[in-house]
Scaffold this motif. Structure first.
Motif, PDB file in Angstrom:
ATOM      1  N   ALA A 252       0.816  -1.215   0.000  1.00 48.02           N
ATOM      2  CA  ALA A 252       0.000   0.000   0.000  1.00 48.02           C
ATOM      3  C   ALA A 252       0.848   1.262   0.000  1.00 48.02           C
ATOM      4  O   ALA A 252       0.397   2.318  -0.468  1.00 48.02           O
ATOM      5  CB  ALA A 252      -0.943  -0.001   1.206  1.00 48.02           C
ATOM      6  N   ASN A 276      -7.812   0.325  -4.935  1.00 51.97           N
ATOM      7  CA  ASN A 276      -7.314   0.593  -3.590  1.00 51.97           C
ATOM      8  C   ASN A 276      -6.544  -0.640  -3.119  1.00 51.97           C
ATOM      9  O   ASN A 276      -7.124  -1.724  -3.006  1.00 51.97           O
ATOM     10  CB  ASN A 276      -8.504   0.880  -2.668  1.00 51.97           C
ATOM     11  CG  ASN A 276      -8.112   1.043  -1.214  1.00 51.97           C
ATOM     12  OD1 ASN A 276      -6.958   0.897  -0.830  1.00 51.97           O
ATOM     13  ND2 ASN A 276      -9.105   1.353  -0.372  1.00 51.97           N
ATOM     14  N   TYR A 278      -5.715  -1.722  -0.336  1.00 56.43           N
ATOM     15  CA  TYR A 278      -6.263  -2.357   0.858  1.00 56.43           C
ATOM     16  C   TYR A 278      -7.493  -3.229   0.566  1.00 56.43           C
ATOM     17  O   TYR A 278      -8.004  -3.905   1.456  1.00 56.43           O
ATOM     18  CB  TYR A 278      -6.582  -1.310   1.913  1.00 56.43           C
ATOM     19  CG  TYR A 278      -5.361  -0.814   2.659  1.00 56.43           C
ATOM     20  CD1 TYR A 278      -4.323  -1.679   2.985  1.00 56.43           C
ATOM     21  CD2 TYR A 278      -5.245   0.513   3.044  1.00 56.43           C
ATOM     22  CE1 TYR A 278      -3.199  -1.230   3.664  1.00 56.43           C
ATOM     23  CE2 TYR A 278      -4.133   0.977   3.729  1.00 56.43           C
ATOM     24  CZ  TYR A 278      -3.106   0.103   4.030  1.00 56.43           C
ATOM     25  OH  TYR A 278      -1.999   0.546   4.714  1.00 56.43           O
ATOM     26  N   HIS A 279      -7.964  -3.220  -0.680  1.00 55.87           N
ATOM     27  CA  HIS A 279      -9.048  -4.127  -1.054  1.00 55.87           C
ATOM     28  C   HIS A 279      -8.539  -5.508  -1.458  1.00 55.87           C
ATOM     29  O   HIS A 279      -9.342  -6.403  -1.731  1.00 55.87           O
ATOM     30  CB  HIS A 279      -9.846  -3.546  -2.226  1.00 55.87           C
ATOM     31  CG  HIS A 279     -10.800  -2.468  -1.814  1.00 55.87           C
ATOM     32  ND1 HIS A 279     -11.218  -1.474  -2.677  1.00 55.87           N
ATOM     33  CD2 HIS A 279     -11.430  -2.228  -0.640  1.00 55.87           C
ATOM     34  CE1 HIS A 279     -12.055  -0.670  -2.038  1.00 55.87           C
ATOM     35  NE2 HIS A 279     -12.206  -1.109  -0.813  1.00 55.87           N
ATOM     36  N   HIS A 282      -6.940 -10.434   0.675  1.00 52.28           N
ATOM     37  CA  HIS A 282      -7.912 -10.964   1.638  1.00 52.28           C
ATOM     38  C   HIS A 282      -8.360 -12.376   1.232  1.00 52.28           C
ATOM     39  O   HIS A 282      -7.753 -13.026   0.379  1.00 52.28           O
ATOM     40  CB  HIS A 282      -9.094 -10.007   1.742  1.00 52.28           C
ATOM     41  CG  HIS A 282      -8.699  -8.627   2.178  1.00 52.28           C
ATOM     42  ND1 HIS A 282      -8.318  -8.335   3.467  1.00 52.28           N
ATOM     43  CD2 HIS A 282      -8.578  -7.453   1.479  1.00 52.28           C
ATOM     44  CE1 HIS A 282      -8.003  -7.049   3.559  1.00 52.28           C
ATOM     45  NE2 HIS A 282      -8.151  -6.495   2.369  1.00 52.28           N
ATOM     46  N   TYR A 300     -12.460  -9.640   5.229  1.00 54.82           N
ATOM     47  CA  TYR A 300     -11.377  -8.717   5.532  1.00 54.82           C
ATOM     48  C   TYR A 300     -10.780  -8.942   6.926  1.00 54.82           C
ATOM     49  O   TYR A 300      -9.800  -8.302   7.278  1.00 54.82           O
ATOM     50  CB  TYR A 300     -11.890  -7.277   5.441  1.00 54.82           C
ATOM     51  CG  TYR A 300     -12.045  -6.749   4.036  1.00 54.82           C
ATOM     52  CD1 TYR A 300     -11.218  -5.748   3.557  1.00 54.82           C
ATOM     53  CD2 TYR A 300     -13.023  -7.244   3.181  1.00 54.82           C
ATOM     54  CE1 TYR A 300     -11.353  -5.251   2.266  1.00 54.82           C
ATOM     55  CE2 TYR A 300     -13.172  -6.758   1.888  1.00 54.82           C
ATOM     56  CZ  TYR A 300     -12.335  -5.768   1.444  1.00 54.82           C
ATOM     57  OH  TYR A 300     -12.479  -5.288   0.163  1.00 54.82           O
ATOM     58  N   ARG A 304      -4.520  -9.573   6.215  1.00 55.39           N
ATOM     59  CA  ARG A 304      -4.109  -9.217   4.850  1.00 55.39           C
ATOM     60  C   ARG A 304      -2.685  -9.729   4.658  1.00 55.39           C
ATOM     61  O   ARG A 304      -1.704  -9.038   4.914  1.00 55.39           O
ATOM     62  CB  ARG A 304      -4.208  -7.712   4.640  1.00 55.39           C
ATOM     63  CG  ARG A 304      -3.956  -7.256   3.209  1.00 55.39           C
ATOM     64  CD  ARG A 304      -4.288  -5.778   3.036  1.00 55.39           C
ATOM     65  NE  ARG A 304      -3.791  -5.266   1.765  1.00 55.39           N
ATOM     66  CZ  ARG A 304      -2.606  -4.702   1.592  1.00 55.39           C
ATOM     67  NH1 ARG A 304      -1.792  -4.544   2.632  1.00 55.39           N
ATOM     68  NH2 ARG A 304      -2.235  -4.281   0.405  1.00 55.39           N
ATOM     69  N   ARG A 381     -13.290  -3.669   6.372  1.00 58.38           N
ATOM     70  CA  ARG A 381     -13.512  -3.127   5.036  1.00 58.38           C
ATOM     71  C   ARG A 381     -13.739  -1.619   5.100  1.00 58.38           C
ATOM     72  O   ARG A 381     -13.271  -0.874   4.229  1.00 58.38           O
ATOM     73  CB  ARG A 381     -14.704  -3.821   4.374  1.00 58.38           C
ATOM     74  CG  ARG A 381     -14.959  -3.340   2.958  1.00 58.38           C
ATOM     75  CD  ARG A 381     -15.965  -4.190   2.217  1.00 58.38           C
ATOM     76  NE  ARG A 381     -16.136  -3.732   0.842  1.00 58.38           N
ATOM     77  CZ  ARG A 381     -16.803  -4.385  -0.085  1.00 58.38           C
ATOM     78  NH1 ARG A 381     -17.370  -5.546   0.202  1.00 58.38           N
ATOM     79  NH2 ARG A 381     -16.924  -3.897  -1.309  1.00 58.38           N
ATOM     80  N   ALA A 384     -10.473  -0.043   5.411  1.00 59.85           N
ATOM     81  CA  ALA A 384      -9.757  -0.084   4.141  1.00 59.85           C
ATOM     82  C   ALA A 384     -10.153   1.079   3.238  1.00 59.85           C
ATOM     83  O   ALA A 384      -9.345   1.583   2.454  1.00 59.85           O
ATOM     84  CB  ALA A 384     -10.027  -1.412   3.435  1.00 59.85           C
ATOM     85  N   LEU A 430      -4.892  -4.856   8.222  1.00 60.36           N
ATOM     86  CA  LEU A 430      -4.579  -4.285   6.911  1.00 60.36           C
ATOM     87  C   LEU A 430      -3.084  -4.263   6.607  1.00 60.36           C
ATOM     88  O   LEU A 430      -2.694  -4.225   5.435  1.00 60.36           O
ATOM     89  CB  LEU A 430      -5.138  -2.862   6.803  1.00 60.36           C
ATOM     90  CG  LEU A 430      -6.665  -2.751   6.803  1.00 60.36           C
ATOM     91  CD1 LEU A 430      -7.093  -1.288   6.754  1.00 60.36           C
ATOM     92  CD2 LEU A 430      -7.276  -3.524   5.628  1.00 60.36           C
TER      93      LEU A 430
END
Length: 662
Positions: A252, A276, A278-279, A282, A300, A304, A381, A384, A430
């Motif tokens: 990220a 993104n 952070y999506h 998972h 989530y 991660r 989520r 995120a 995350l």
């Protein structure tokens, strides 16, 4: 009349349906071995009723080991080659032998039925609007991208399923496609630059033979989960859903300038900035519907990390997760509720003294567990979406000479990290790798890939594709004192065994609400590095090398091991009998390809299956210098100029039988 009558060969074959499958559960041994009145024709009645014979039960299953193919038969090196026999042994000393072979459903790039009278491209790529993503690298030959890398596969049934075109019983396979190696120009690398597709296959299961025939291919709409990132291994949950993966989570902190992630965003969304990071990274879960379609969600709250292949334990709450990264760790998630991975607690292991990758070692290294946090998928989520990386932590790649920072090794790099106030939960879920290293977990493994479980013995198995770099004492990525340290690298890797118990507490004394927590780790089986042989192998070809996919069959008492090896010229699929310790090579993958999609299915409507795919045939490395010139044209001819790979399963044809008693 013989007091121990036998079935005629013709009747036995009819009962087995001359099965091109593995019908271990599809027949009762007693019906094969008990009274049946001479050889007076298939339908001749029995004149008298003989005494009831004792029921013969399945006692063991063994696999013969095939030789590794060589250039003496170059064609065998350039395709899926199976030369193993599966022997089914019964309690009355009778035996059935099945000659194994491989049956693909399709080669990626084939046009296959879509269930509505039309066709769809197998392994084809789609954007967030479910529109085909087109490869324009060769002018005048534009075409939809399709994957050469099918991976995780689950075979399952669904209650009340009904799909037009099925004449037997509907069975479903969920297949995910990890990546495409190249664009059609053969030089533009596409790894990680396309959103991974995932498909539901409706298969017609012939009830007399067990044969599976594709009748419908459904591409799952992944727009609700922002698309999928590098889906690798997979498993079937105890409640019948497909548990996918997203490995090598994007960084990220560098995503905005990362060419790979920008290309992924452009192919998915049409621009380089919408995705993104952070999506991704998972745990996706696919549910198959009775009509052969599928729906998807992402969890989530399971960390991660470089999700490779997870295994849900029989309690339907505890999940042991593979972490395919350098400086990876053992992670366990314990869900709050059965059959629901949307909320729970995440733990990471500390490895105690005595860690070894030598199967001859007499002791196991103990594991204790650090609680990283508890959360719901919905709340992570939301984090995120709302948080930026610097809101969570400050990460430096050079020493800032500031006592507020702590040096860690994460994702194959030395970093200095400062956690922002109140960001423990966000960091745990995350920035899981960095946070686990920050709190003192044993983040020293290299490429911890597949996981699976032996329920009867309460043992889990975990693959270490390589034992190198961060695992080796003195290496710059090895963290002294973290418990993961070996004197020298074993590039060929190992499979570890982990005993599972209840009554465990985390490192702060909190009870872990599970009866299936790993308490130690010990090497079960290992590869062997060698000087390159005449063919080019740098791993002993008669031992595993770089284990990846793992699946355990309770009925067969067999651990199946698929390779992702840069040390075997051909990768192999192995069967390892847990009781006899016999290792058998059962299939060879096309040279330069990887064995993927492994799934051992003990019983679907009375039939037993071993699912297996391969990917990126002819992906040449230095070890292929001896064979490349001979094999490359064969592979191009077999697999769409090396753009295609197979999705399929192992079948078993009755080759001979012996019903004589010992």
């Amino acid at each position: 009349m013989n007091s121990t009558p036998e079935l005629s060969r013709r009747r036995l074959l009819r009962m087995l349906g001359a099965a091109p499958m593995l019908p271990l559960s599809g027949f009762a041994a007693a019906s094969l071995l008990a009274g049946c009145g001479g050889d007076g024709g298939d339908d001749a009645p029995v004149a008298t009723t003989p005494p009831v014979a004792p029921v013969a039960t399945l006692t063991s299953v063994t696999f013969s080991s095939m030789d590794a193919p060589t250039l003496a038969n170059a064609a065998a090196m350039a395709t899926t080659t199976v030369g193993s026999t599966m022997s089914v042994n019964f309690s009355d000393s009778s035996k059935l032998d099945f000659k194994l072979s491989y049956q693909p459903f399709f080669i990626t790039g084939d046009m296959v039925p879509n269930g509505a009278g039309g066709t769809v491209l197998a392994g084809g790529y789609f954007n967030i609007r479910n529109q085909p993503i087109v490869d324009t690298t060769v002018a005048g030959k534009e075409r939809q991208f399709f994957s050469d890398s099918p991976d995780g596969t689950s075979l399952l049934s669904v209650p009340n399923a009904s799909v037009p075109g099925v004449k037997g019983k509907p069975v479903f396979a969920v297949v995910q496609f990890e990546y495409a190696t190249y664009a059609q120009d053969g030089t533009t690398g596409m790894y990680g630059r396309l959103p991974s597709p995932i498909a539901v296959l409706t298969l017609d299961q012939d009830q007399s033979t067990g044969k599976l025939t594709l009748v419908k291919y459904h591409n799952v709409d992944t727009s609700s989960v922002e698309g999928l990132w590098i889906t690798c291994g997979a498993s079937l949950s105890p409640w019948g859903t497909h548990l996918s993966s997203e490995e090598y989570e994007p960084n990220a902190f560098t995503a905005a300038s990362d060419a790979q992630f920008k290309a992924f965003s452009k192919n998915l969304y049409g621009n380089e900035t919408s995705a993104n990071p952070y999506h991704y990274g998972h745990m996706p879960e696919v549910t198959v519907n009775p009509d052969g379609t599928g729906s998807i969600k992402k969890h989530y709250c399971m960390g991660r990390i470089s999700h490779e292949l997870v295994q849900v334990m029989p309690d339907q709450r505890t999940v042991l997760m593979g972490d395919d990264a350098t400086n990876s760790g053992y992670f366990v998630f314990v869900a709050d509720k059965e059959k629901d991975l949307s909320a729970g607690t995440l733990y990471v292991a500390k490895v105690g003294a005595g860690f070894s990758i030598d199967p001859a070692a007499t002791t196991a290294a103990p594991l204790t567990w650090i609680k990283l946090g508890s959360a719901t998928s919905a709340e992570i989520r939301q984090l995120a979406v709302t948080l930026k990386p610097l809101d969570i932590m400050d990460v430096r790649t050079t020493d800032p000479q500031d006592g507020a920072f702590k040096q860690v090794v994460a994702n194959g790099a030395v970093e200095w990290i400062k956690l922002m106030p109140g960001m423990e939960k966000a960091a745990a879920f995350l920035e899981t790798h960095r946070y686990a290293a920050l709190v003192g977990a044993s983040m020293g493994f290299t490429k911890m890939e597949g996981t699976t479980v032996n329920i009867k013995d309460k043992v889990a198995y975990s693959a270490l594709q390589n034992c190198q770099t961060s695992m080796v004492a003195g290496n710059r990525l090895n963290v002294a004192g973290n418990g993961v340290s070996i004197p020298k690298a074993l590039n060929a890797g190992a499979v570890m065994a982990l005993n599972l118990k209840g009554g465990q507490k985390d490192t702060l004394g909190g009870a872990i609400n599970s009866e299936w927590i790993p308490v130690d780790t010990k090497a079960l089986i290992a590869g062997e590095d060698i000087t390159a042989d005449a063919l080019g192998n740098t791993g002993n070809p008669n031992k595993i090398a770089n284990p990846d996919n793992l699946k355990f069959s309770e009925k067969l008492r067999t651990l199946f091991i698929g390779e992702d090896s840069g040390q075997h010229v051909n990768n192999f699929l192995w069967a390892y009998n847990i009781d006899t310790k016999q290792l058998s090579r059962i299939m060879s993958i096309p040279a330069g390809g990887e064995s993927t999609g492994l799934h051992a299915v003990d019983d679907i409507n009375g039939w037993t299956y071993i699912m297996s795919n391969f990917q990126h045939a002819g992906d040449w490395g230095g070890i292929h210098n001896v064979v490349k010139g001979t094999l490359d044209p064969l592979l191009r001819a077999n697999y769409k100029d090396k753009f295609g790979s197979a999705v399929g399963y192992l079948t078993g044809e009755l080759s001979q039988m012996r019903l004589a008693k010992a």
